[in-house]
Design a protein around this motif. Structure first.
Motif, PDB file in Angstrom:
ATOM      1  N   MET B 123      -7.154  -0.414  11.538  1.00  4.04           N
ATOM      2  CA  MET B 123      -7.790  -0.266  10.214  1.00  4.04           C
ATOM      3  C   MET B 123      -7.113  -1.178   9.192  1.00  4.04           C
ATOM      4  O   MET B 123      -7.754  -1.715   8.300  1.00  4.04           O
ATOM      5  CB  MET B 123      -7.702   1.186   9.734  1.00  4.04           C
ATOM      6  CG  MET B 123      -8.668   2.116  10.422  1.00  4.04           C
ATOM      7  SD  MET B 123      -8.590   3.788   9.773  1.00  4.04           S
ATOM      8  CE  MET B 123      -9.532   3.622   8.261  1.00  4.04           C
ATOM      9  N   GLN B 128      -9.665  -2.147   6.419  1.00  2.00           N
ATOM     10  CA  GLN B 128     -10.272  -0.849   6.091  1.00  2.00           C
ATOM     11  C   GLN B 128      -9.356  -0.010   5.199  1.00  2.00           C
ATOM     12  O   GLN B 128      -9.823   0.764   4.365  1.00  2.00           O
ATOM     13  CB  GLN B 128     -10.600  -0.078   7.366  1.00  2.00           C
ATOM     14  CG  GLN B 128     -11.713  -0.709   8.176  1.00  2.00           C
ATOM     15  CD  GLN B 128     -11.989   0.035   9.462  1.00  2.00           C
ATOM     16  OE1 GLN B 128     -12.305   1.213   9.463  1.00  2.00           O
ATOM     17  NE2 GLN B 128     -11.858  -0.648  10.581  1.00  2.00           N
ATOM     18  N   ASP B 130      -7.369  -1.292   2.937  1.00  2.17           N
ATOM     19  CA  ASP B 130      -7.565  -1.861   1.601  1.00  2.17           C
ATOM     20  C   ASP B 130      -8.887  -1.383   1.003  1.00  2.17           C
ATOM     21  O   ASP B 130      -8.981  -1.144  -0.194  1.00  2.17           O
ATOM     22  CB  ASP B 130      -7.557  -3.395   1.663  1.00  2.17           C
ATOM     23  CG  ASP B 130      -6.158  -3.941   1.889  1.00  2.17           C
ATOM     24  OD1 ASP B 130      -5.182  -3.252   1.526  1.00  2.17           O
ATOM     25  OD2 ASP B 130      -6.030  -5.045   2.433  1.00  2.17           O
ATOM     26  N   ALA B 131      -9.914  -1.289   1.861  1.00  5.35           N
ATOM     27  CA  ALA B 131     -11.220  -0.822   1.369  1.00  5.35           C
ATOM     28  C   ALA B 131     -11.103   0.612   0.834  1.00  5.35           C
ATOM     29  O   ALA B 131     -11.689   0.942  -0.200  1.00  5.35           O
ATOM     30  CB  ALA B 131     -12.258  -0.893   2.481  1.00  5.35           C
ATOM     31  N   LEU B 132     -10.340   1.454   1.530  1.00  6.23           N
ATOM     32  CA  LEU B 132     -10.141   2.825   1.049  1.00  6.23           C
ATOM     33  C   LEU B 132      -9.474   2.803  -0.321  1.00  6.23           C
ATOM     34  O   LEU B 132      -9.883   3.511  -1.241  1.00  6.23           O
ATOM     35  CB  LEU B 132      -9.252   3.611   2.024  1.00  6.23           C
ATOM     36  CG  LEU B 132      -9.902   4.095   3.316  1.00  6.23           C
ATOM     37  CD1 LEU B 132      -8.845   4.698   4.236  1.00  6.23           C
ATOM     38  CD2 LEU B 132     -10.970   5.149   3.030  1.00  6.23           C
ATOM     39  N   ARG B 133      -8.421   1.981  -0.437  1.00  7.83           N
ATOM     40  CA  ARG B 133      -7.707   1.897  -1.718  1.00  7.83           C
ATOM     41  C   ARG B 133      -8.635   1.360  -2.807  1.00  7.83           C
ATOM     42  O   ARG B 133      -8.599   1.841  -3.944  1.00  7.83           O
ATOM     43  CB  ARG B 133      -6.470   1.019  -1.577  1.00  7.83           C
ATOM     44  CG  ARG B 133      -5.421   1.640  -0.652  1.00  7.83           C
ATOM     45  CD  ARG B 133      -4.241   0.711  -0.468  1.00  7.83           C
ATOM     46  NE  ARG B 133      -3.497   0.546  -1.699  1.00  7.83           N
ATOM     47  CZ  ARG B 133      -2.725  -0.518  -1.973  1.00  7.83           C
ATOM     48  NH1 ARG B 133      -2.626  -1.491  -1.097  1.00  7.83           N
ATOM     49  NH2 ARG B 133      -2.072  -0.587  -3.100  1.00  7.83           N
ATOM     50  N   MET B 135     -11.674   1.863  -3.017  1.00  9.14           N
ATOM     51  CA  MET B 135     -12.605   2.947  -3.388  1.00  9.14           C
ATOM     52  C   MET B 135     -11.833   4.126  -3.999  1.00  9.14           C
ATOM     53  O   MET B 135     -12.287   5.265  -3.965  1.00  9.14           O
ATOM     54  CB  MET B 135     -13.403   3.404  -2.162  1.00  9.14           C
ATOM     55  CG  MET B 135     -14.424   2.368  -1.720  1.00  9.14           C
ATOM     56  SD  MET B 135     -15.544   2.981  -0.457  1.00  9.14           S
ATOM     57  CE  MET B 135     -14.500   2.977   0.988  1.00  9.14           C
ATOM     58  N   ALA B 136     -10.652   3.821  -4.541  1.00 10.80           N
ATOM     59  CA  ALA B 136      -9.827   4.809  -5.247  1.00 10.80           C
ATOM     60  C   ALA B 136      -9.443   5.983  -4.354  1.00 10.80           C
ATOM     61  O   ALA B 136      -9.341   7.118  -4.808  1.00 10.80           O
ATOM     62  CB  ALA B 136     -10.538   5.296  -6.510  1.00 10.80           C
ATOM     63  N   THR B 137      -9.252   5.700  -3.067  1.00  7.51           N
ATOM     64  CA  THR B 137      -8.853   6.746  -2.125  1.00  7.51           C
ATOM     65  C   THR B 137      -7.474   6.410  -1.576  1.00  7.51           C
ATOM     66  O   THR B 137      -7.280   5.329  -1.015  1.00  7.51           O
ATOM     67  CB  THR B 137      -9.868   6.833  -0.963  1.00  7.51           C
ATOM     68  OG1 THR B 137     -11.142   7.162  -1.527  1.00  7.51           O
ATOM     69  CG2 THR B 137      -9.481   7.892   0.053  1.00  7.51           C
ATOM     70  N   ASP B 138      -6.542   7.320  -1.747  1.00 10.31           N
ATOM     71  CA  ASP B 138      -5.191   7.090  -1.245  1.00 10.31           C
ATOM     72  C   ASP B 138      -5.193   7.229   0.284  1.00 10.31           C
ATOM     73  O   ASP B 138      -5.547   8.290   0.800  1.00 10.31           O
ATOM     74  CB  ASP B 138      -4.243   8.123  -1.873  1.00 10.31           C
ATOM     75  CG  ASP B 138      -2.784   7.812  -1.584  1.00 10.31           C
ATOM     76  OD1 ASP B 138      -2.516   7.138  -0.573  1.00 10.31           O
ATOM     77  OD2 ASP B 138      -1.929   8.241  -2.372  1.00 10.31           O
ATOM     78  N   PRO B 139      -4.825   6.167   1.014  1.00  9.54           N
ATOM     79  CA  PRO B 139      -4.843   6.262   2.489  1.00  9.54           C
ATOM     80  C   PRO B 139      -3.938   7.363   3.031  1.00  9.54           C
ATOM     81  O   PRO B 139      -4.223   7.924   4.089  1.00  9.54           O
ATOM     82  CB  PRO B 139      -4.339   4.891   2.955  1.00  9.54           C
ATOM     83  CG  PRO B 139      -4.426   4.008   1.782  1.00  9.54           C
ATOM     84  CD  PRO B 139      -4.376   4.853   0.557  1.00  9.54           C
ATOM     85  N   ASP B 141      -3.448  10.321   1.626  1.00 10.56           N
ATOM     86  CA  ASP B 141      -4.203  11.576   1.502  1.00 10.56           C
ATOM     87  C   ASP B 141      -5.317  11.656   2.549  1.00 10.56           C
ATOM     88  O   ASP B 141      -5.512  12.683   3.179  1.00 10.56           O
ATOM     89  CB  ASP B 141      -4.859  11.685   0.113  1.00 10.56           C
ATOM     90  CG  ASP B 141      -3.822  11.837  -0.979  1.00 10.56           C
ATOM     91  OD1 ASP B 141      -2.654  12.059  -0.644  1.00 10.56           O
ATOM     92  OD2 ASP B 141      -4.194  11.710  -2.157  1.00 10.56           O
ATOM     93  N   TYR B 142      -6.036  10.538   2.693  1.00 16.77           N
ATOM     94  CA  TYR B 142      -7.235  10.577   3.523  1.00 16.77           C
ATOM     95  C   TYR B 142      -6.937  10.480   5.021  1.00 16.77           C
ATOM     96  O   TYR B 142      -7.574  11.155   5.825  1.00 16.77           O
ATOM     97  CB  TYR B 142      -8.187   9.444   3.107  1.00 16.77           C
ATOM     98  CG  TYR B 142      -9.498   9.466   3.842  1.00 16.77           C
ATOM     99  CD1 TYR B 142     -10.441  10.460   3.581  1.00 16.77           C
ATOM    100  CD2 TYR B 142      -9.786   8.525   4.813  1.00 16.77           C
ATOM    101  CE1 TYR B 142     -11.636  10.495   4.271  1.00 16.77           C
ATOM    102  CE2 TYR B 142     -10.981   8.548   5.500  1.00 16.77           C
ATOM    103  CZ  TYR B 142     -11.903   9.542   5.223  1.00 16.77           C
ATOM    104  OH  TYR B 142     -13.080   9.582   5.917  1.00 16.77           O
TER     105      TYR B 142
END
Lengths: 263, 259
Positions: B123, B128, B130-133, B135-139, B141-142
């Protein structure tokens, strides 16, 4: 300065060295950006062009806070993003979108789940409303009816369009495009170009577009910045750049092998 | 030559301190995420199934065969010493104290820890993460929290099931011994095998689960952006997990089973 006149993005004396990779390899730090300053105004399409490896993608990664500069300052939506913790950066990222060069779709999810990802995590919309918005945005990029497919089943160009739909669905104030039409056929490239311009005209969305496709960039941008060896060599309107006597710009725009740009 | 040796040792020491610092930082981020309620339940349930249910068969087979081997050896040796009536107790002590937690940890490290490193590593290579980050999503956490919680819950559970299977495996081999009858094996457990022996083994397993998730996720999240490094991160995750499980086992054993 009035809020509306204030640049939505301001980069000041940015220096960026690829420390992480270099440290791991035991090599010397490679200087990617070397004292770069620029401003992006609210509601404009701002193009960045330059040779492959000139640092265009690094600029986008810095603006999104995915990497931190070695020195200098970056202000996005009126706030400096240097040294901010991840949760503070996320508040700013919620108002931004990014289309990656190779789409960067989450490969364990369907196309629809990818596009809906940010809405499901951040909005209070109902499931039906999210499904409707997903279909609407897929249709916008010519990908209607592909929601149930997995990213591995799509071509590179199709993935890129899904990536654009994913970035647009939260209706961000600023959207960063990394080579938006690379790998697309001419018709679909034109659709994406019209989409970028349409978002500016309809919703006043600010776009930063990185590409080395000169004609495409000149066709959609309000201003274009050219970078070479980590420095800004020119930043002006497309018309002004066409008429400039700057030898770097002229060589790049005309695609000449000989000139000040070392090949 | 001496300077070269000292330099190499110094570099390794700094590298170890850096690794220790980064994993501690990740561990703190995980607990901050857990305590602030950022755990995604749907993804966690998927991971519970992936780590627990899908590892059950291999854990059961490993512990069953190990229990049978221990049962065989114990019944032979106990027969020579004239304490055949205690074979069941010996086997259960061995399984619950050491073999159960450690063997399950190895199985999970090999099967799950390596998969975590490979999945998160690929990822990272394909942007992927970086894409999560973006989209304001902490990797953390997710991606990390659900895997960490799943390991924390499922490794102890697998150990508890494995202990029962292992002791049963020992029984199968012990009753084949002419000096042990069918009832004496389990009759030796009440009064000898303490509840704490089993509980402490399960507690050890919880720590091992944390180590496996932490090492696997850290290796995946920090591997460099090259496919070959995903392979290296996968191998490193198994090697580091096993070494750390050995070290943690020594420390936890002295704390949980005082003399």
């Amino acid at each position: 300065m009035a809020e509306s006149n204030r640049p939505i993005i301001r980069a000041c004396d940015l220096v960026y060295r690829a420390e992480e990779t270099a440290m791991a390899d035991g090599r010397e730090f490679q200087v990617i950006l070397d004292g770069m300053s620029f401003e992006v105004h609210r509601g404009e399409v701002f193009g960045i062009m330059g040779m492959s490896g000139a640092g265009k993608t690094s600029v986008l990664r810095l603006l999104m806070g995915l990497v931190q500069p070695t020195s200098g300052d970056i202000e996005v939506l009126g706030r400096s993003i240097i040294g901010l913790p991840e949760y503070e950066l996320n508040r700013i990222r919620e108002q931004m979108g990014m289309c990656f060069q190779y789409a960067a779709l989450l490969d364990s999810m369907t196309v629809a789940d990818n596009v809906a990802f940010a809405l499901r995590r951040r909005s209070h919309l109902s499931r039906q409303e999210i499904e409707r918005k997903v279909e609407e945005h897929l249709e916008r990029v010519g990908m209607s009816g592909t929601g149930n497919q997995m990213p591995a089943e799509l071509s590179g160009g199709m993935k890129k369009r899904v990536g654009i739909a994913r970035a647009l669905i939260t209706e961000p104030q600023v959207i960063l495009y990394d080579e938006p039409s690379a790998g697309l056929d001419p018709i679909m490239a034109s659709v994406i170009d019209n989409l970028i311009v349409g978002l500016r005209d309809e919703f006043g969305m600010t776009s930063v577009v990185v590409t080395h496709e000169v004609e495409e960039l000149f066709g959609i941008s309000d201003r274009v910045m050219m970078i070479y060896q980590g420095k800004v060599v020119a930043c002006d309107t497309p018309e002004a750049l066409r008429g400039t006597d700057n030898p770097y710009v002229q060589q790049f725009v005309r695609g000449q092998a000989h000139g000040p740009i070392a090949v | 030559m001496l300077i070269g040796l000292v330099t190499a040792l110094g570099r390794q020491f700094i590298s170890f301190l850096s690794y220790f610092g980064k994993t501690t930082q990740l561990h703190l981020s995980i607990w901050r995420g857990l305590l602030t309620g950022r755990l995604g339940y749907r993804v966690t349930v998927q991971q519970l199934a992936e780590i627990g249910v899908n590892s059950l068969a291999i854990a059961v087979v490993t512990l069953l065969l190990s229990g049978m081997v221990i049962g065989y050896h114990m019944s032979v040796q106990a027969g020579k010493l004239g304490v055949s009536e205690l074979v069941g107790w010996f086997v259960s002590e061995t399984m619950c104290r050491e073999l159960g937690p450690v063997l399950v940890a190895f199985v999970v490290a090999a099967r799950v820890g390596s998969a975590m490193a490979a999945e998160l590593g690929s990822m990272r290579v394909t942007e992927q993460i970086d894409a999560l980050r973006a989209m304001a999503t902490d990797p953390v956490d997710y991606l990390v929290l659900p895997r960490y919680v799943a390991c924390l819950v499922m490794v102890p559970l697998l150990v508890f099931i494995g202990d029962i299977v292992g002791v049963t495996g020992g029984y199968v081999m012990a009753v084949l011994s002419p000096s042990i009858n069918q009832t004496v094996y389990f009759d030796s457990l009440p009064g000898n095998l303490e509840v704490w022996t089993v509980v402490a083994g399960v507690i050890k397993a919880a720590f091992f689960g944390m180590i496996i998730a932490l090492v696997g996720c850290h290796q995946g999240l920090t591997c460099r952006r090259a496919s070959e490094d995903v392979g290296r991160a996968t191998t490193r995750s198994v090697v580091y997990s096993i070494m750390l499980v050995y070290a943690a086992n020594l420390v936890l054993t002295t704390i949980l089973y005082p003399k």
